[in-house]
Design a protein around this motif. Sequence first.
Motif, short mmCIF file in Angstrom:
data_model
loop_
_atom_site.label_atom_id
_atom_site.label_comp_id
_atom_site.label_asym_id
_atom_site.label_seq_id
_atom_site.Cartn_x
_atom_site.Cartn_y
_atom_site.Cartn_z
N GLY A 94 1.02 -1.39 0.01
CA GLY A 94 -0.69 -0.45 0.02
C GLY A 94 0.47 1.35 0.13
O GLY A 94 2.12 1.57 0.29
N VAL A 95 0.31 2.31 -0.83
CA VAL A 95 0.62 3.76 -0.33
C VAL A 95 -0.11 4.95 0.00
O VAL A 95 -1.47 4.72 0.04
CB VAL A 95 1.25 3.90 -1.64
N LEU A 96 0.85 5.71 0.64
CA LEU A 96 -0.15 7.03 0.83
C LEU A 96 0.40 8.03 0.97
O LEU A 96 1.21 8.84 0.90
CB LEU A 96 -0.47 6.06 3.29
N HIS A 97 -1.04 8.83 -0.04
CA HIS A 97 -1.05 10.18 -0.14
C HIS A 97 -1.64 10.86 0.47
O HIS A 97 -2.48 10.67 0.40
CB HIS A 97 -1.00 10.32 -1.67
N THR A 98 -1.26 11.85 1.11
CA THR A 98 -1.95 13.03 2.40
C THR A 98 -2.22 14.29 1.46
O THR A 98 -1.50 14.52 0.31
CB THR A 98 -1.92 13.06 3.30
N GLY A 99 -3.80 14.85 1.89
CA GLY A 99 -4.09 16.20 0.96
C GLY A 99 -4.90 16.07 0.75
O GLY A 99 -5.71 15.21 0.92
N ARG A 100 -5.82 17.79 1.07
CA ARG A 100 -6.95 17.79 0.58
C ARG A 100 -7.24 17.11 -0.90
O ARG A 100 -7.02 17.65 -1.51
CB ARG A 100 -7.35 19.44 0.67
N ALA A 101 -8.74 16.52 -0.83
CA ALA A 101 -9.00 16.11 -2.01
C ALA A 101 -9.14 17.24 -3.19
O ALA A 101 -8.57 17.10 -3.99
CB ALA A 101 -10.92 16.16 -2.08
N GLU A 103 -6.55 19.66 -3.33
CA GLU A 103 -4.99 20.21 -4.24
C GLU A 103 -4.79 19.02 -4.06
O GLU A 103 -3.14 19.08 -4.58
CB GLU A 103 -4.65 20.33 -2.61
N LEU A 104 -5.15 16.98 -4.06
CA LEU A 104 -4.22 16.08 -5.31
C LEU A 104 -3.70 16.40 -6.42
O LEU A 104 -4.62 16.85 -7.21
CB LEU A 104 -5.38 14.82 -4.26
N SER A 105 -3.31 15.74 -6.91
CA SER A 105 -2.62 16.14 -7.74
C SER A 105 -3.05 14.36 -8.58
O SER A 105 -3.67 13.99 -8.27
CB SER A 105 -0.88 15.80 -7.87
N ASP A 106 -3.05 14.55 -9.79
CA ASP A 106 -3.47 13.63 -10.52
C ASP A 106 -2.77 11.94 -10.47
O ASP A 106 -2.91 11.27 -10.22
CB ASP A 106 -3.51 13.40 -12.33
N ARG A 107 -0.98 12.51 -10.36
CA ARG A 107 0.08 11.22 -10.32
C ARG A 107 -0.53 11.02 -8.85
O ARG A 107 -0.43 9.66 -8.45
CB ARG A 107 0.96 12.29 -10.04
N GLN A 108 -0.38 11.21 -7.59
CA GLN A 108 -1.30 11.01 -6.06
C GLN A 108 -2.45 10.00 -6.09
O GLN A 108 -2.50 9.58 -5.41
CB GLN A 108 -0.58 12.20 -5.28
N TRP A 109 -3.88 10.88 -6.60
CA TRP A 109 -4.71 9.78 -7.15
C TRP A 109 -4.62 8.19 -7.88
O TRP A 109 -4.77 7.41 -6.75
CB TRP A 109 -5.70 10.57 -7.90
N GLN A 110 -3.50 8.96 -8.87
CA GLN A 110 -3.77 7.73 -9.66
C GLN A 110 -2.61 6.55 -9.49
O GLN A 110 -2.92 5.61 -9.56
CB GLN A 110 -2.81 7.90 -11.11
N GLU A 111 -1.51 7.04 -8.49
CA GLU A 111 -0.37 5.60 -8.15
C GLU A 111 -1.06 5.38 -6.70
O GLU A 111 -1.20 4.16 -6.42
CB GLU A 111 0.44 6.66 -7.43
N ALA A 156 -8.19 10.05 -1.12
CA ALA A 156 -7.99 9.47 -1.97
C ALA A 156 -7.18 8.05 -1.07
O ALA A 156 -7.57 6.40 -1.62
CB ALA A 156 -6.38 10.00 -2.87
N TYR A 157 -6.73 8.56 -0.26
CA TYR A 157 -6.39 6.55 0.60
C TYR A 157 -7.51 5.63 1.24
O TYR A 157 -8.05 4.89 0.53
CB TYR A 157 -5.34 7.10 1.63
N PRO A 193 6.26 2.92 9.62
CA PRO A 193 6.98 4.05 8.99
C PRO A 193 5.71 5.03 7.28
O PRO A 193 6.22 5.52 7.84
CB PRO A 193 8.32 3.62 7.74
N MET A 194 4.56 4.36 7.26
CA MET A 194 3.64 5.28 6.98
C MET A 194 3.11 6.13 7.60
O MET A 194 2.70 6.86 7.18
CB MET A 194 2.55 4.01 6.37
N LEU A 195 2.38 5.77 9.01
CA LEU A 195 2.03 6.64 9.98
C LEU A 195 2.74 7.28 10.93
O LEU A 195 2.78 8.19 10.67
CB LEU A 195 1.94 6.10 11.14
N ARG A 196 4.23 7.52 10.65
CA ARG A 196 5.16 8.04 10.66
C ARG A 196 5.78 8.72 9.90
O ARG A 196 5.58 10.57 10.14
CB ARG A 196 6.42 7.59 11.19
N SER A 197 5.30 9.05 8.68
CA SER A 197 5.57 9.90 6.91
C SER A 197 4.23 10.54 7.01
O SER A 197 4.44 11.96 7.57
CB SER A 197 5.53 9.14 6.33
N MET A 198 3.50 9.77 8.04
CA MET A 198 2.37 11.05 8.19
C MET A 198 2.34 11.82 9.26
O MET A 198 1.61 13.36 9.00
CB MET A 198 0.87 10.37 7.80
#
Length: 261
Positions: A94-101, A103-111, A156-157, A193-198
């Motif tokens: 799994g991957v996690l990209h945070t941010g308001r909907a 403000e998310l980029s196409d790349r973040q959503w797609q990945e 996205a997540y 590590p995912m939580l700590r990055s968040m």
Amino acid sequence: MELTGIESTVALVTGAAQGIGAAVAATLAGAGARVAAVDRNAEALATVVAKLEAEGRSAHAFTADVCDSEAVDVLVRRVEDELGPVGILVNAAGVLHTGRAVELSDRQWQETFSVNAGGVFNVSRAVARRMMDRRRGAIVTVASNAAGVPRVEMAAYAASKAASAQFTRCLGLELSDYGIRCNIVSPGSTDTPMLRSMLGEDPDPRRVIEGSQAAYRVGIPLRKLAQPSDVAEAVAYLVSDQAGHVTMHDLYVDGGAALHV
């Protein structure tokens, strides 16, 4: 309770290089499974597998990107050629990209969807096709309690995890005639590590445990973060004989954070 049905079974675990995936690989290997540990991070994966081997466990590293369906087909064929038929699949990549909907980029959503939903589809399809011929097997997808509870800056997540959870339920219904069980484990905040990055520059877990009214987050009633091993133990139960009549179930491992609503 001693879990049975795991020993000597080939268990393919994605996302095994760190966090929950690494804990699942260790737990299943400790129960006697022959673990095919899969991740796209070859260096970190090698470290995890070397540690398990040093402990006398059966673990083997396979580098692959779950987003690539052709590479996944090759991976599953190779695992079965080298280790034997896959009896357990755990989708933990799994991957996690945070941010308001907005403000998310196409790349973040797609990945996010490519890994969290597309990866589950690719690996589950490749493994299930082989399990069907053998009329047995157990599949567990590691989703998230965010799939059922809205989270600020996690659109996205949360959406991708909801997709993977519902896919796994549908898969379980389709595979029930073949004796194959498909379940979901939905962790809450887990010390990875995912939580700590968040958490970013403020790694204090108390703000997660206590919650935030401003962020519409109720906190964790049990007053602690989950450990990866907590999630891994839930996965181990669902792939064991002791869960032989459990399928299409979503087991929340979140200390009560979702309030199960």
